[in-house]
Design an enzyme around this catalytic site. Structure first.
Site, PDB file in Angstrom:
ATOM      1  N   ASP A  13       0.831  -1.218   0.000  1.00 31.94           N
ATOM      2  CA  ASP A  13       0.000   0.000   0.000  1.00 31.94           C
ATOM      3  C   ASP A  13       0.859   1.259   0.000  1.00 31.94           C
ATOM      4  OD1 ASP A  13      -2.404   1.381  -0.036  1.00 31.94           O
ATOM      5  OD2 ASP A  13      -2.541   1.462   2.152  1.00 31.94           O
ATOM      6  N   HIS A  30       2.172   3.405  -9.108  1.00 34.24           N
ATOM      7  CA  HIS A  30       1.935   1.973  -9.364  1.00 34.24           C
ATOM      8  C   HIS A  30       3.110   1.376 -10.150  1.00 34.24           C
ATOM      9  CE1 HIS A  30      -1.907   2.399  -7.580  1.00 34.24           C
ATOM     10  NE2 HIS A  30      -2.473   3.048  -8.576  1.00 34.24           N
ATOM     11  N   LEU A 124      11.323 -19.954  -5.178  1.00 31.95           N
ATOM     12  CA  LEU A 124      10.290 -19.184  -4.475  1.00 31.95           C
ATOM     13  C   LEU A 124       8.936 -19.246  -5.212  1.00 31.95           C
ATOM     14  CD1 LEU A 124       9.821 -16.899  -2.216  1.00 31.95           C
ATOM     15  CD2 LEU A 124      10.239 -15.279  -4.063  1.00 31.95           C
TER      16      LEU A 124
HETATM   17  C1  IPE Z   1      -5.315  -2.668  -0.157  1.00 30.38           C
HETATM   18  O1  IPE Z   1      -5.013  -1.318  -0.303  1.00 30.38           O
HETATM   19  C2  IPE Z   1      -5.288  -3.343  -1.483  1.00 30.38           C
HETATM   20  C3  IPE Z   1      -3.980  -3.402  -2.135  1.00 30.38           C
HETATM   21  C4  IPE Z   1      -2.834  -3.017  -1.640  1.00 30.38           C
HETATM   22  C5  IPE Z   1      -3.991  -3.987  -3.432  1.00 30.38           C
HETATM   23  P1  IPE Z   1      -6.140  -0.215  -0.392  1.00 30.38           P
HETATM   24  O2  IPE Z   1      -5.449   1.089  -0.527  1.00 30.38           O
HETATM   25  O3  IPE Z   1      -7.125  -0.555  -1.425  1.00 30.38           O
HETATM   26  O4  IPE Z   1      -6.831  -0.336   1.050  1.00 30.38           O
HETATM   27  P2  IPE Z   1      -7.789   0.675   1.810  1.00 30.38           P
HETATM   28  O5  IPE Z   1      -8.842   1.090   0.853  1.00 30.38           O
HETATM   29  O6  IPE Z   1      -6.956   1.841   2.225  1.00 30.38           O
HETATM   30  O7  IPE Z   1      -8.291  -0.089   2.978  1.00 30.38           O
HETATM   31  C1  IPE Z   2      -1.701   0.264  -3.365  1.00 29.76           C
HETATM   32  O1  IPE Z   2      -1.435   1.630  -3.355  1.00 29.76           O
HETATM   33  C2  IPE Z   2      -1.926  -0.274  -4.751  1.00 29.76           C
HETATM   34  C3  IPE Z   2      -3.316  -0.623  -5.064  1.00 29.76           C
HETATM   35  C4  IPE Z   2      -4.299  -0.627  -4.218  1.00 29.76           C
HETATM   36  C5  IPE Z   2      -3.595  -1.013  -6.433  1.00 29.76           C
HETATM   37  P1  IPE Z   2      -2.600   2.675  -3.348  1.00 29.76           P
HETATM   38  O2  IPE Z   2      -2.991   2.986  -4.746  1.00 29.76           O
HETATM   39  O3  IPE Z   2      -3.702   2.245  -2.465  1.00 29.76           O
HETATM   40  O4  IPE Z   2      -1.862   3.939  -2.719  1.00 29.76           O
HETATM   41  P2  IPE Z   2      -2.450   4.965  -1.648  1.00 29.76           P
HETATM   42  O5  IPE Z   2      -2.894   4.159  -0.467  1.00 29.76           O
HETATM   43  O6  IPE Z   2      -3.569   5.682  -2.298  1.00 29.76           O
HETATM   44  O7  IPE Z   2      -1.292   5.835  -1.335  1.00 29.76           O
HETATM   45 MG    MG Z   3      -4.084   2.484  -0.482  1.00 24.07          MG
END
Ligand code: IPE
Ligand code: IPE
Ligand code: MG
Length: 245
Positions: A13, A30, A124
């Protein structure tokens, strides 16, 4: 000897915030996230980790702006194609977990091909969770079990935890030992709900694109200090590790 987790799960995240902090659009985060994953895969293998399961796209992430979802799908497709050679070189076996039926035919084909191409690798195991949700996983397992009950091959009052566990996404692999979440949030966000029942949780504020070898090592070091009791008292755990040598 330092205790190394057999199975590490990561909620990757913080891509969007990383991009914003660096003056970029979210999708740049990303892209950088893919690079971070590449490094972590290598360093997990070197550290003696056997299974790495990463959350790439949740069943809830479809609710993001259409443009971001589209760019994420493009990135998936590209990454699957680009990473195959490297995975082969590193003897990594790739698996995708989640409900694939919602992805484009192209993407579903690439997923199947990446799995096939790396199926014989013995190093792995990397599992990428895409359109995955812990509740979806439990639900699909229950659906399978319900069918078996309907067919008469399973008796309802004979159902045990093992029955359900055997029908989850990766029932052939051990549960995660270490559950890492980057990006500062302290929640599971519907990741491996059943399988993480006894995982050690590790939260870091580091945003995923900035998560590097040193950060991974820090998580492993934190894990090595944890006493996993599984309901026992500390003395029982100490004496059982002593007898195990
Ligand atoms: C969780 O992250 C999903 C992934 C890392 C793919 P999110 O950014 O979607 O989670 P929330 O919405 O903050 O809980
Ligand atoms: C995690 O990073 C990746 C996905 C959920 C696809 P985020 O896109 O949730 O990044 P933040 O949390 O908004 O910084
Ligand atoms: Mg996020």
């Amino acid at each position: 000897m330092v205790k190394v987790p057999n199975h590490v799960a990561i909620v990757m995240d913080g891509n969007g915030r990383w991009a914003q902090q660096h003056g970029h659009k979210r999708h740049v985060g990303h892209k950088e996230g893919v690079k971070a994953l590449r490094k972590v895969v290598e360093c997990a293998a070197k550290s003696g980790v056997k299974i790495l399961t990463v959350f790439a796209f949740s069943s809830e992430n479809w609710r993001r702006p259409r443009e971001e979802v589209g760019l994420l799908m493009d990135l998936f497709l590209l990454a699957l194609k680009q990473e195959i050679k490297r995975l082969q070189r590193n003897n990594v076996r790739l698996r995708i977990i989640g409900d694939r039926s919602r992805f484009s035919t192209d993407l579903q084909k690439s997923m199947a091909k990446a799995e096939e191409d790396t199926a014989a690798n013995t190093g792995l195991v990397v599992q990428v969770a895409a359109n995955y949700g812990g509740r979806w996983d439990i639900t699909q397992a229950v659906r399978k079990l319900a069918l078996e009950v309907q067919e008469g091959s399973v008796q309802p009052d004979a159902i045990t935890e093992e029955h359900l566990a055997a029908r989850l996404s990766f029932s052939d692999l051990a549960d995660p030992d270490l559950f890492i979440r980057t990006g500062g949030e302290k929640r599971l966000s519907n990741f491996l709900l059943w399988q993480s029942a006894y995982a050690e949780l590790y939260f870091t504020d580091v945003l995923w694109p900035a998560f590097d070898v040193a950060e991974f090592d820090a998580a492993l070091a934190a894990y090595a200090t944890r006493q996993r009791r599984f309901g026992l008292v500390g003395e029982q755990v100490v004496s059982s590790t002593e007898t195990a040598g």
